[in-house]
Design a protein around this motif. Structure first.
Motif, PDB file in Angstrom:
ATOM      1  N   HIS A 121      19.641 -40.418 -15.572  1.00  0.00           N
ATOM      2  CA  HIS A 121      20.670 -39.383 -15.692  1.00  0.00           C
ATOM      3  C   HIS A 121      22.056 -39.997 -15.538  1.00  0.00           C
ATOM      4  CE1 HIS A 121      23.194 -36.333 -13.444  1.00  0.00           C
ATOM      5  NE2 HIS A 121      22.992 -35.703 -14.577  1.00  0.00           N
ATOM      6  N   SER A 122      22.215 -40.863 -14.540  1.00  0.00           N
ATOM      7  CA  SER A 122      23.510 -41.510 -14.314  1.00  0.00           C
ATOM      8  C   SER A 122      23.874 -42.444 -15.460  1.00  0.00           C
ATOM      9  CB  SER A 122      23.483 -42.292 -12.992  1.00  0.00           C
ATOM     10  OG  SER A 122      23.325 -41.429 -11.894  1.00  0.00           O
ATOM     11  N   THR A 125      25.211 -40.113 -18.287  1.00  0.00           N
ATOM     12  CA  THR A 125      26.464 -39.422 -18.001  1.00  0.00           C
ATOM     13  C   THR A 125      27.602 -40.400 -17.721  1.00  0.00           C
ATOM     14  OG1 THR A 125      25.799 -39.146 -15.681  1.00  0.00           O
ATOM     15  CG2 THR A 125      25.333 -37.330 -17.191  1.00  0.00           C
ATOM     16  N   GLU A 126      27.287 -41.558 -17.137  1.00  0.00           N
ATOM     17  CA  GLU A 126      28.338 -42.550 -16.916  1.00  0.00           C
ATOM     18  C   GLU A 126      28.787 -43.187 -18.227  1.00  0.00           C
ATOM     19  OE1 GLU A 126      30.016 -42.893 -14.302  1.00  0.00           O
ATOM     20  OE2 GLU A 126      28.764 -41.869 -12.835  1.00  0.00           O
ATOM     21  N   GLN A 127      27.906 -43.262 -19.207  1.00  0.00           N
ATOM     22  CA  GLN A 127      28.316 -43.719 -20.541  1.00  0.00           C
ATOM     23  C   GLN A 127      29.406 -42.798 -21.078  1.00  0.00           C
ATOM     24  OE1 GLN A 127      26.790 -46.342 -22.503  1.00  0.00           O
ATOM     25  NE2 GLN A 127      28.499 -46.053 -23.928  1.00  0.00           N
ATOM     26  N   ARG A 128      29.166 -41.495 -20.975  1.00  0.00           N
ATOM     27  CA  ARG A 128      30.152 -40.521 -21.440  1.00  0.00           C
ATOM     28  C   ARG A 128      31.451 -40.648 -20.656  1.00  0.00           C
ATOM     29  NH1 ARG A 128      29.951 -37.893 -26.012  1.00  0.00           N
ATOM     30  NH2 ARG A 128      27.871 -37.067 -25.580  1.00  0.00           N
ATOM     31  N   ALA A 129      31.342 -40.731 -19.339  1.00  0.00           N
ATOM     32  CA  ALA A 129      32.538 -40.812 -18.504  1.00  0.00           C
ATOM     33  C   ALA A 129      33.342 -42.075 -18.802  1.00  0.00           C
ATOM     34  CB  ALA A 129      32.141 -40.778 -17.028  1.00  0.00           C
ATOM     35  N   ALA A 130      32.645 -43.206 -18.952  1.00  0.00           N
ATOM     36  CA  ALA A 130      33.339 -44.468 -19.224  1.00  0.00           C
ATOM     37  C   ALA A 130      34.056 -44.412 -20.568  1.00  0.00           C
ATOM     38  CB  ALA A 130      32.355 -45.633 -19.185  1.00  0.00           C
ATOM     39  N   GLU A 157      34.465 -46.064 -13.243  1.00  0.00           N
ATOM     40  CA  GLU A 157      33.417 -45.629 -14.175  1.00  0.00           C
ATOM     41  C   GLU A 157      32.736 -46.829 -14.832  1.00  0.00           C
ATOM     42  OE1 GLU A 157      32.491 -42.855 -13.807  1.00  0.00           O
ATOM     43  OE2 GLU A 157      34.101 -41.393 -13.595  1.00  0.00           O
ATOM     44  N   ASP A 158      33.487 -47.869 -15.116  1.00  0.00           N
ATOM     45  CA  ASP A 158      32.872 -49.089 -15.659  1.00  0.00           C
ATOM     46  C   ASP A 158      31.905 -49.705 -14.647  1.00  0.00           C
ATOM     47  OD1 ASP A 158      34.220 -48.844 -18.058  1.00  0.00           O
ATOM     48  OD2 ASP A 158      35.802 -50.271 -17.536  1.00  0.00           O
ATOM     49  N   ASP A 159      32.285 -49.673 -13.369  1.00  0.00           N
ATOM     50  CA  ASP A 159      31.381 -50.171 -12.321  1.00  0.00           C
ATOM     51  C   ASP A 159      30.102 -49.337 -12.266  1.00  0.00           C
ATOM     52  OD1 ASP A 159      32.942 -52.272 -11.490  1.00  0.00           O
ATOM     53  OD2 ASP A 159      33.787 -51.222  -9.751  1.00  0.00           O
ATOM     54  N   HIS A 160      30.267 -48.028 -12.330  1.00  0.00           N
ATOM     55  CA  HIS A 160      29.102 -47.141 -12.234  1.00  0.00           C
ATOM     56  C   HIS A 160      28.142 -47.370 -13.400  1.00  0.00           C
ATOM     57  CE1 HIS A 160      31.827 -44.135  -9.860  1.00  0.00           C
ATOM     58  NE2 HIS A 160      31.567 -45.244  -9.185  1.00  0.00           N
ATOM     59  N   LEU A 161      28.693 -47.528 -14.593  1.00  0.00           N
ATOM     60  CA  LEU A 161      27.845 -47.753 -15.758  1.00  0.00           C
ATOM     61  C   LEU A 161      27.108 -49.081 -15.636  1.00  0.00           C
ATOM     62  CD1 LEU A 161      26.871 -46.784 -18.514  1.00  0.00           C
ATOM     63  CD2 LEU A 161      28.914 -47.828 -19.528  1.00  0.00           C
ATOM     64  N   ASP A 249      26.280 -56.633  -9.757  1.00  0.00           N
ATOM     65  CA  ASP A 249      26.274 -56.005  -8.435  1.00  0.00           C
ATOM     66  C   ASP A 249      27.602 -55.303  -8.146  1.00  0.00           C
ATOM     67  OD1 ASP A 249      25.070 -55.285  -6.053  1.00  0.00           O
ATOM     68  OD2 ASP A 249      25.774 -57.064  -4.987  1.00  0.00           O
ATOM     69  N   PRO A 250      28.058 -54.423  -9.060  1.00  0.00           N
ATOM     70  CA  PRO A 250      29.386 -53.824  -8.916  1.00  0.00           C
ATOM     71  C   PRO A 250      29.528 -52.870  -7.736  1.00  0.00           C
ATOM     72  CG  PRO A 250      28.201 -52.777 -10.700  1.00  0.00           C
ATOM     73  CD  PRO A 250      27.366 -53.953 -10.277  1.00  0.00           C
ATOM     74  N   LEU A 251      28.414 -52.317  -7.259  1.00  0.00           N
ATOM     75  CA  LEU A 251      28.480 -51.407  -6.116  1.00  0.00           C
ATOM     76  C   LEU A 251      27.864 -52.018  -4.872  1.00  0.00           C
ATOM     77  CD1 LEU A 251      27.680 -47.922  -7.726  1.00  0.00           C
ATOM     78  CD2 LEU A 251      29.850 -49.138  -7.535  1.00  0.00           C
ATOM     79  N   GLY A 252      27.704 -53.329  -4.872  1.00  0.00           N
ATOM     80  CA  GLY A 252      27.130 -54.004  -3.703  1.00  0.00           C
ATOM     81  C   GLY A 252      28.094 -54.024  -2.534  1.00  0.00           C
ATOM     82  N   GLY A 253      27.551 -54.335  -1.381  1.00  0.00           N
ATOM     83  CA  GLY A 253      28.373 -54.392  -0.176  1.00  0.00           C
ATOM     84  C   GLY A 253      28.404 -53.049   0.529  1.00  0.00           C
TER      85      GLY A 253
END
Length: 262
Positions: A121-122, A125-130, A157-161, A249-253
């Protein structure tokens, strides 16, 4: 000539249309923040390492909601009620896409398949948002009122995608490949229908607020429907392909407090 830049500039320059745009955006981001927060709390033990990334995703969505609210406050505006036909996240849930709010309100751990459903799902939807933020970035990155907000949100949004690509590829390698592809396809086909419906509803509201002519409204309606036809035939494929992203690993940490937008 009808162009995305001209249309958005009209929306930006009119208080009531700007109020509606920011209110719709803020409501969707806040909803995404709540959903990710609940999913992070319910991650199954086998995917526990994913919880901090999901929480970070939710923190980013909360931050975006505050950014849109701050943009309203700067102009002396208050949030407007979000018309039901423009509520993207609610309409997706009604189509059975993603994890239902009823499921997320139960204090029961999710399954690995639930995590696949969430990530698929993400991914869609993140494709659309980005893509939408990339369009705003192209035209308004240096705008004195919204430029900084656009740059911050577009980068997130690029990180999320990238994160959804990376995690779905990991789960595919763990044996979930067929389920991932099937779920991505279902999500993509539902999302393009919801996006069409929401776009038509938003356009109708903006048309009334901005006093667009019948001819202009008809042209915009035709454009939205044509875009849907293209996506229904071939465009949806871009939402279901997976590839290792350049951002690793854009959302790591650890999750850190989101910076306030001022």
């Amino acid at each position: 000539m009808l162009s995305a830049k001209r249309l958005f500039r009209e929306i930006l320059d009119h208080d009531e249309s700007f109020r509606l745009f920011c209110s719709i955006a803020a409501g969707g981001e806040a909803q995404g923040g709540w959903e990710n927060g609940r999913i992070a709390a319910l991650v199954p033990p086998s995917q526990r390492a994913l919880a901090p990334k999901i929480a970070r995703h939710g923190a980013d969505e909360d931050k975006h909601g505050r950014i849109f609210t701050a943009l309203l406050r700067r102009r002396g505006l208050t949030p407007a009620p979000v018309p039901p036909g423009t509520d993207y996240t609610m309409l997706l849930e009604r189509r059975g896409i993603g994890l239902s709010h009823a499921r997320l309100r139960r204090d029961e751990p999710l399954t690995e398949r639930d995590i696949v459903v969430y990530l698929a799902h993400s991914r869609v939807t993140e494709q659309r948002a980005a893509e939408q933020m990339a369009l705003l970035l192209k035209h308004f990155a240096d705008h004195p009122e919204i430029g900084r907000a656009v740059r911050m949100i577009a980068d997130d949004e690029d990180d999320h995608l990238a994160y959804t690509h990376e995690e779905l590829l990991r789960l595919a390698a763990a044996g979930h490949g067929r389920f991932i592809q099937r779920t991505l396809r279902d999500c993509a086909l539902a999302e393009i229908r919801v996006h069409r419906d929401v776009s038509l509803a938003v356009m109708a509201r903006m048309s009334r607020v901005l006093g667009w002519s019948r001819t202009r409204s008809a042209l915009l309606t035709a454009g939205i429907r044509a875009a849907y036809c293209y996506e229904r035939l071939v465009g949806w494929h871009r939402m279901v392909t997976l590839g290792m992203p350049a951002r690793r690993d854009p959302l790591g940490g650890p999750v850190t407090p989101a910076p306030e937008f001022v």
